[in-house]
Motif scaffolding. Structure first.
Motif, PDB file in Angstrom:
ATOM      1  N   VAL A 165     -19.428   4.004  -0.738  1.00 30.61           N
ATOM      2  CA  VAL A 165     -19.109   5.390  -0.545  1.00 30.61           C
ATOM      3  C   VAL A 165     -19.497   6.328  -1.974  1.00 30.61           C
ATOM      4  O   VAL A 165     -19.972   6.341  -2.790  1.00 30.61           O
ATOM      5  CB  VAL A 165     -17.556   5.100  -1.751  1.00 30.61           C
ATOM      6  CG1 VAL A 165     -16.940   6.084  -1.474  1.00 30.61           C
ATOM      7  CG2 VAL A 165     -16.394   3.952  -0.588  1.00 30.61           C
ATOM      8  N   ILE A 211      -0.426  -0.736  -4.514  1.00 32.96           N
ATOM      9  CA  ILE A 211      -2.179  -0.400  -4.570  1.00 32.96           C
ATOM     10  C   ILE A 211      -2.964  -0.235  -3.230  1.00 32.96           C
ATOM     11  O   ILE A 211      -1.906   1.218  -2.615  1.00 32.96           O
ATOM     12  CB  ILE A 211      -2.942  -1.692  -3.811  1.00 32.96           C
ATOM     13  CG1 ILE A 211      -2.248  -2.542  -2.808  1.00 32.96           C
ATOM     14  CG2 ILE A 211      -2.655  -3.432  -4.820  1.00 32.96           C
ATOM     15  CD1 ILE A 211      -2.850  -2.146  -1.116  1.00 32.96           C
ATOM     16  N   LYS A 212      -4.167   0.613  -3.098  1.00 32.24           N
ATOM     17  CA  LYS A 212      -4.715   1.418  -1.892  1.00 32.24           C
ATOM     18  C   LYS A 212      -6.098   1.236  -1.623  1.00 32.24           C
ATOM     19  O   LYS A 212      -5.947   1.813  -0.974  1.00 32.24           O
ATOM     20  CB  LYS A 212      -5.380   2.745  -3.675  1.00 32.24           C
ATOM     21  CG  LYS A 212      -4.221   3.596  -4.185  1.00 32.24           C
ATOM     22  CD  LYS A 212      -4.825   4.726  -4.960  1.00 32.24           C
ATOM     23  CE  LYS A 212      -3.159   5.629  -5.035  1.00 32.24           C
ATOM     24  NZ  LYS A 212      -3.504   7.185  -6.322  1.00 32.24           N
ATOM     25  N   SER A 213      -6.259  -0.214  -1.861  1.00 27.00           N
ATOM     26  CA  SER A 213      -7.480  -0.398  -0.641  1.00 27.00           C
ATOM     27  C   SER A 213      -7.420  -1.721  -1.059  1.00 27.00           C
ATOM     28  O   SER A 213      -6.125  -2.993  -1.598  1.00 27.00           O
ATOM     29  CB  SER A 213      -9.085  -0.527  -1.726  1.00 27.00           C
ATOM     30  OG  SER A 213      -8.661  -0.790  -3.209  1.00 27.00           O
ATOM     31  N   ALA A 214      -7.989  -2.466  -0.032  1.00 19.36           N
ATOM     32  CA  ALA A 214      -7.942  -4.224   0.256  1.00 19.36           C
ATOM     33  C   ALA A 214      -8.447  -4.670  -0.283  1.00 19.36           C
ATOM     34  O   ALA A 214      -8.140  -5.637  -1.274  1.00 19.36           O
ATOM     35  CB  ALA A 214      -9.100  -3.691   1.833  1.00 19.36           C
ATOM     36  N   GLU A 215      -9.407  -4.464  -1.959  1.00 22.45           N
ATOM     37  CA  GLU A 215     -10.298  -5.293  -2.552  1.00 22.45           C
ATOM     38  C   GLU A 215      -9.024  -5.151  -3.950  1.00 22.45           C
ATOM     39  O   GLU A 215      -8.603  -6.251  -4.115  1.00 22.45           O
ATOM     40  CB  GLU A 215     -10.849  -4.482  -3.787  1.00 22.45           C
ATOM     41  CG  GLU A 215     -11.521  -5.429  -4.540  1.00 22.45           C
ATOM     42  CD  GLU A 215     -12.268  -6.523  -3.636  1.00 22.45           C
ATOM     43  OE1 GLU A 215     -12.824  -7.268  -4.686  1.00 22.45           O
ATOM     44  OE2 GLU A 215     -13.040  -6.001  -2.996  1.00 22.45           O
ATOM     45  N   GLU A 216      -7.864  -4.114  -3.765  1.00 18.65           N
ATOM     46  CA  GLU A 216      -7.310  -4.157  -4.897  1.00 18.65           C
ATOM     47  C   GLU A 216      -5.757  -5.036  -4.852  1.00 18.65           C
ATOM     48  O   GLU A 216      -5.026  -6.156  -4.727  1.00 18.65           O
ATOM     49  CB  GLU A 216      -6.715  -2.693  -5.149  1.00 18.65           C
ATOM     50  CG  GLU A 216      -7.086  -1.447  -6.253  1.00 18.65           C
ATOM     51  CD  GLU A 216      -6.216   0.036  -6.280  1.00 18.65           C
ATOM     52  OE1 GLU A 216      -5.403   0.435  -5.727  1.00 18.65           O
ATOM     53  OE2 GLU A 216      -7.238   0.877  -6.892  1.00 18.65           O
ATOM     54  N   GLY A 223       0.321  -0.904  -0.210  1.00 16.44           N
ATOM     55  CA  GLY A 223       0.311  -0.319   0.098  1.00 16.44           C
ATOM     56  C   GLY A 223       0.827   0.933   0.438  1.00 16.44           C
ATOM     57  O   GLY A 223       2.249   1.291  -0.129  1.00 16.44           O
ATOM     58  N   ALA A 246      -7.119  -5.227   6.115  1.00 16.04           N
ATOM     59  CA  ALA A 246      -8.504  -3.824   7.236  1.00 16.04           C
ATOM     60  C   ALA A 246      -9.439  -5.145   6.687  1.00 16.04           C
ATOM     61  O   ALA A 246      -9.473  -5.815   6.079  1.00 16.04           O
ATOM     62  CB  ALA A 246      -8.424  -2.732   6.154  1.00 16.04           C
ATOM     63  N   ARG A 294     -14.367  -2.435   4.957  1.00 16.96           N
ATOM     64  CA  ARG A 294     -14.227  -0.675   4.735  1.00 16.96           C
ATOM     65  C   ARG A 294     -15.928  -0.462   4.835  1.00 16.96           C
ATOM     66  O   ARG A 294     -16.867  -1.610   4.953  1.00 16.96           O
ATOM     67  CB  ARG A 294     -14.036  -1.393   2.597  1.00 16.96           C
ATOM     68  CG  ARG A 294     -14.775  -2.716   2.638  1.00 16.96           C
ATOM     69  CD  ARG A 294     -14.877  -2.719   1.214  1.00 16.96           C
ATOM     70  NE  ARG A 294     -15.409  -3.676   0.566  1.00 16.96           N
ATOM     71  CZ  ARG A 294     -14.768  -4.240  -0.325  1.00 16.96           C
ATOM     72  NH1 ARG A 294     -13.750  -4.976  -0.108  1.00 16.96           N
ATOM     73  NH2 ARG A 294     -16.253  -5.514  -0.903  1.00 16.96           N
ATOM     74  N   THR A 346     -14.210  -7.257   4.266  1.00 14.25           N
ATOM     75  CA  THR A 346     -13.652  -7.270   3.709  1.00 14.25           C
ATOM     76  C   THR A 346     -12.896  -8.746   3.095  1.00 14.25           C
ATOM     77  O   THR A 346     -13.141  -9.761   3.831  1.00 14.25           O
ATOM     78  CB  THR A 346     -11.411  -6.562   3.742  1.00 14.25           C
ATOM     79  OG1 THR A 346     -11.514  -7.243   4.418  1.00 14.25           O
ATOM     80  CG2 THR A 346     -12.838  -5.025   3.469  1.00 14.25           C
TER      81      THR A 346
END
Length: 156
Positions: free
Chosen positions: A54, A20-25, A5, A47, A50, A73
């Protein structure tokens, strides 16, 4: 391959780095390359929850309290354990087994361990042993973990 991240640390040389920038990514990046990895070390959960939705714009202020619904997540380490290949060694910082070959347990209640410090106190747990280590730098902890993984792989 390093999946990471946002960080202020420089990317390590000669390492395929996926930002990456998110848990899904992170889930997508890790699972898309996991089949080709011989050793997988999952350093931390990105995480556990989430926001369920959004908003694209600022939410207007009101006098009512605000409740933000959360959803789970995907558990990356659990997924890796459930889809582990015979040739793989799977190590994770976890409090649950999740089909891992080695668990690294942090004692976050001990001074100098865990987040926000350059030191850590860990216990390495395998099917055969539980090895509690004294406080050390995170670099020393990484070396201890890699040494133990290589020792286990030579026994297989």
């Amino acid at each position: 391959t390093l999946v990471t991240g946002p960080t202020s640390l420089p990317k390590p040389p000669f390492v395929n780095t996926i930002s990456i920038k998110s848990a899904e990514e992170m889930f997508d990046a890790v699972t898309s390359c996991s089949d080709t990895q011989d050793i997988i070390i999952k350093a931390a959960a990105v995480a556990d929850y989430r926001p369920a939705s959004v908003s694209d714009e600022k939410m207007k202020k009101s006098d009512d309290s605000l409740c933000i619904p959360l959803e789970r997540t995907k558990d990356i380490l659990k997924h890796l354990g459930e889809h582990k290949k015979n040739h793989q060694f799977l190590c994770g910082f976890s409090m649950e087994k999740k089909h891992l070959d080695m668990i690294i347990a942090n004692n976050l209640k001990v001074s100098g361990a865990g987040f926000g410090t350059d030191t850590n106190v860990i216990t390495m747990i395998t099917k055969e042993e539980e090895l509690a280590l004294d406080i050390m730098t995170k670099a020393e902890a990484a070396k201890q973990i890699l040494d133990k993984i290589l020792e286990k792989l030579t026994l297989i």
